[in-house]
Design an enzyme around this catalytic site. Structure first.
Site, short mmCIF file in Angstrom:
data_model
loop_
_atom_site.label_atom_id
_atom_site.label_comp_id
_atom_site.label_asym_id
_atom_site.label_seq_id
_atom_site.Cartn_x
_atom_site.Cartn_y
_atom_site.Cartn_z
CB THR A 121 24.74 91.69 114.50
OG1 THR A 121 26.02 91.26 115.01
CG2 THR A 121 24.91 92.13 113.05
CE LYS A 140 27.24 89.20 109.95
NZ LYS A 140 26.65 88.78 111.22
CB THR A 165 22.95 86.22 127.33
OG1 THR A 165 22.49 85.21 126.44
CG2 THR A 165 24.01 87.06 126.63
CB THR A 196 21.94 78.48 105.61
OG1 THR A 196 22.59 78.02 106.82
CG2 THR A 196 22.03 79.98 105.54
#
Length: 311
Positions: free
Chosen positions: A9, A12, A41, A127
């Site tokens: 990613t 972050k 996307t 989760t």
């Protein structure tokens, strides 16, 4: 074993948005052709890609932020251990404080925000497994000693107020003799499962620390100093800024030295390495603090969003 693919990613540590996947040309072609998430996307804007390249270049050239974050994480984890507050062992920068009950985890998260001004997310099923509910805390390099102590004392108070079990209480419950009471059997079994989860020690090969003492600079005295309070800010890597700026050379105006001197925190002397976009960003970064009266910026696992919302 060779990896088939890796994903990451940019949203972050690198401070932008989006993500990436790395793999063979054949695998990437399959993803492009068949993955619904990719087909629908929109591509990342050039400005975001340029920002990601610059951020990666900076972080590759400057270890100070990552060192300081892991020093803060070690401090928080060790202080929680002293308070008998259970933390699930792991090698990362995340500090998972075990609660063991979904309702209590939500109440603890709400109480930390409303009473102590600290935003910490509760993590529940799916989760994590049922019975392993927790608070997910992420100290950053921008958090100072005063803020971390406030977090520690507030969490300790919330555990006491809500009656959340501590390490010693889970241990005592796990040692309880088996009874015929079905509800008690479930509670004891949960405690034994949690005790097994908490008994994994860092350094056993499964939860090895990502950063050794040598890498953190603890052995040769090069470790960054922890921030005492809001008057102290992380040190900006000046050389790393120049490396990062070089990644933007083709995007910055060629007459950068003609820009107003006020755009930089340094006097303009015609040297393009000391004026322009990244110097402005460095000045903003040096001045940026995380005051205690802005709760959404404290110990959120994505504090970057809260900060940008107020920009």
């Amino acid at each position: 074993m060779e990896f088939l693919s890796r994903t990451g990613t940019l949203g972050k540590a690198f401070g932008v948005v989006g993500g990436y996947i790395v793999g063979s040309a054949e695998l990437i072609d399959v993803i492009r052709s068949y993955a619904p998430g990719f087909i629908f996307t929109t591509s990342l804007p050039p400005s975001v890609v340029a920002g990601a390249q610059t951020s990666i270049a900076y972080q590759k050239s400057h270890l100070g932020d990552r060192r300081l974050q892991h020093l803060n994480v070690r401090t928080v984890k060790s202080r929680f251990a002293e308070m008998d507050i259970p933390v699930v062992p792991n090698p990362s920068h995340i500090v998972p404080v075990l609660v063991g009950d979904a309702e209590l985890a939500k109440k603890a998260s709400d109480l930390l925000l409303l009473k102590y001004g600290i935003y910490v997310q509760s993590i529940n099923y799916p989760t994590v497994p049922v019975g392993h509910e927790r608070l997910r805390i992420t100290p950053s390099p921008g958090h100072n000693v005063k803020q971390m102590e406030h977090l520690l004392q507030a969490t300790d108070a919330v555990f006491t107020e809500l009656g959340i079990k501590r390490n010693s209480e889970w241990q005592a419950l796990a040692a309880t003799a088996t009874t015929d009471d079905p509800s008690k059997i479930l509670e004891v079994n949960q405690a034994r499962g949690i005790l097994e989860l908490l008994s994994t020690h860092v350094g056993d090969g499964l939860t090895e620390r990502l950063w050794t003492d040598e890498q953190l600079g603890l052995l040769n005295g090069s470790a960054p100093s922890m921030l005492v309070d809001s008057t102290h800010t992380p040190v900006v890597g000046e050389e790393a800024l120049l490396v990062a700026k070089a990644r933007l050379a083709h995007l910055l105006p060629r007459d950068a030295d003609a820009q107003p001197a006020a755009a930089s925190n340094k006097p303009s002397n015609g040297n393009t390495d000391k004026a322009g976009f990244l110097d402005v960003m460095a000045a903003k970064r040096v001045k940026k603090t995380v005051p205690l009266d802005q709760p959404v910026e404290l110990f959120d696992r994505k504090p970057r969003r809260a900060a940008s919302a107020q920009a």
